[in-house]
Write a protein that holds these residues in place. Sequence first.
Motif, short mmCIF file in Angstrom:
data_model
loop_
_atom_site.label_atom_id
_atom_site.label_comp_id
_atom_site.label_asym_id
_atom_site.label_seq_id
_atom_site.Cartn_x
_atom_site.Cartn_y
_atom_site.Cartn_z
N ALA A 91 -6.37 4.60 -7.87
CA ALA A 91 -7.82 4.85 -7.94
C ALA A 91 -8.20 6.09 -7.15
O ALA A 91 -7.56 6.42 -6.14
N GLN A 92 -9.25 6.76 -7.61
CA GLN A 92 -9.84 7.91 -6.93
C GLN A 92 -11.34 7.70 -6.83
O GLN A 92 -11.97 7.19 -7.76
N LEU A 93 -11.91 8.13 -5.69
CA LEU A 93 -13.33 7.90 -5.41
C LEU A 93 -13.91 9.12 -4.73
O LEU A 93 -13.25 9.75 -3.88
N LYS A 94 -15.15 9.46 -5.10
CA LYS A 94 -15.87 10.52 -4.40
C LYS A 94 -17.36 10.25 -4.49
O LYS A 94 -17.82 9.51 -5.37
N LEU B 170 0.86 -1.18 0.00
CA LEU B 170 0.00 0.00 0.00
C LEU B 170 0.90 1.23 0.00
O LEU B 170 1.60 1.51 0.97
N LYS B 171 0.89 1.99 -1.10
CA LYS B 171 1.77 3.13 -1.24
C LYS B 171 1.14 4.42 -0.72
O LYS B 171 1.83 5.29 -0.18
N GLU B 172 -0.19 4.54 -0.86
CA GLU B 172 -0.84 5.78 -0.43
C GLU B 172 -2.32 5.53 -0.20
O GLU B 172 -2.98 4.84 -0.97
N LYS C 9 -8.22 8.82 -2.28
CA LYS C 9 -7.21 8.40 -3.23
C LYS C 9 -6.46 7.20 -2.71
O LYS C 9 -6.07 7.16 -1.54
N VAL C 10 -6.28 6.19 -3.58
CA VAL C 10 -5.59 4.96 -3.19
C VAL C 10 -4.53 4.63 -4.24
O VAL C 10 -4.79 4.65 -5.44
N ARG C 11 -3.31 4.34 -3.75
CA ARG C 11 -2.25 3.80 -4.59
C ARG C 11 -1.76 2.52 -3.91
O ARG C 11 -1.14 2.56 -2.86
N TRP C 12 -2.12 1.39 -4.53
CA TRP C 12 -1.84 0.08 -3.91
C TRP C 12 -1.20 -0.80 -4.98
O TRP C 12 -1.87 -1.29 -5.88
#
Length: 314
Positions: A31-34, A3-5, A23-26
């Motif tokens: 990926a970005q979600l709202k 999991l980077k971010e 925001k997810v960097r795995w």
Amino acid sequence: QPLKELRGRLAWDGARLELPQVKVRWGTLDAQLKGRLEPKGLDLQYRGSLTADGAWPWLPKDWRGRLEGEGNLKGPFNALQYGFQGKGQGLSGEGLALDSAAIKVQGTAWPPRAGRLEARGAGWKTPLGVFSKADLTSHGDAGRWTFGFHGSAPDLQAELSGGADYQDRSLALRLDRCRLKTPKVSLSNLGVVRLRVYPGWEIGPAGFRVNDGSLTLQAQAREGRLSGRVELCDLPTDLLSVKGGLCKGKVRGVMTIGGLPSNPLIQGEVSWGPGQWGNFAFRSLKTSFNYREARLYLKGGLEESDPGPKISWE
């Protein structure tokens, strides 16, 4: 995958959860979600990209390629609406490969009761050959769907069209048109092919023209019992890949199936000739077969010429 971010902002007012941005960097996933979640439903938008490199435990290890896209999910939980559009590059896995692809999806509920699917690809490598172009479309309303597929290349053509009806957990499939043409094979259906699933399953009767021969089949499983019949008429043996050399001639035969899935009863007979396997030519090969209680019984013979040597077995 590390999991980077993972960062975002959340807001909860006691009845609704707001997600202004997550925001997810795995690993290779970005990926970005709202959106927002409420007791009766949700409204979410997302976008992202993923590179399949064999390191994701929830993907087959031989899958490769890059996917990216965006979509939404909204509505009450019992009738969610969803949409997605994306593209892929250098996709491969399970013996297939695709140079590039684009897809658009819209649907309602799951399994989908209504919606639309559009997919286009280029450079689709399959065991049959490489399709330079491939298109798939589907449209559904009230659990009734139609679909169509077309793939083409200079020496390869494939076409499928039909429908599906999903009602009360039962699924009925209908194949109106089935056509395949390669340098070695010309196949087309002789009539509408029907398949029903639950309770049990049932297919046919279905008939196909294969080069100058034909294949017909019918089978079903109901209340724990099997029944079925397959007939071959003048099927060319050069379609078969048999170790030892090229096959020539035509095959005729019939097979019936019965009994229980755990203890099937299979019997029939097959004839081939005049034919050739590699450098060995023969006048006729005939055999009957009977499979019961986990044992296979054969009875037949091979005749090289008339008159000439003969081999029999039992």
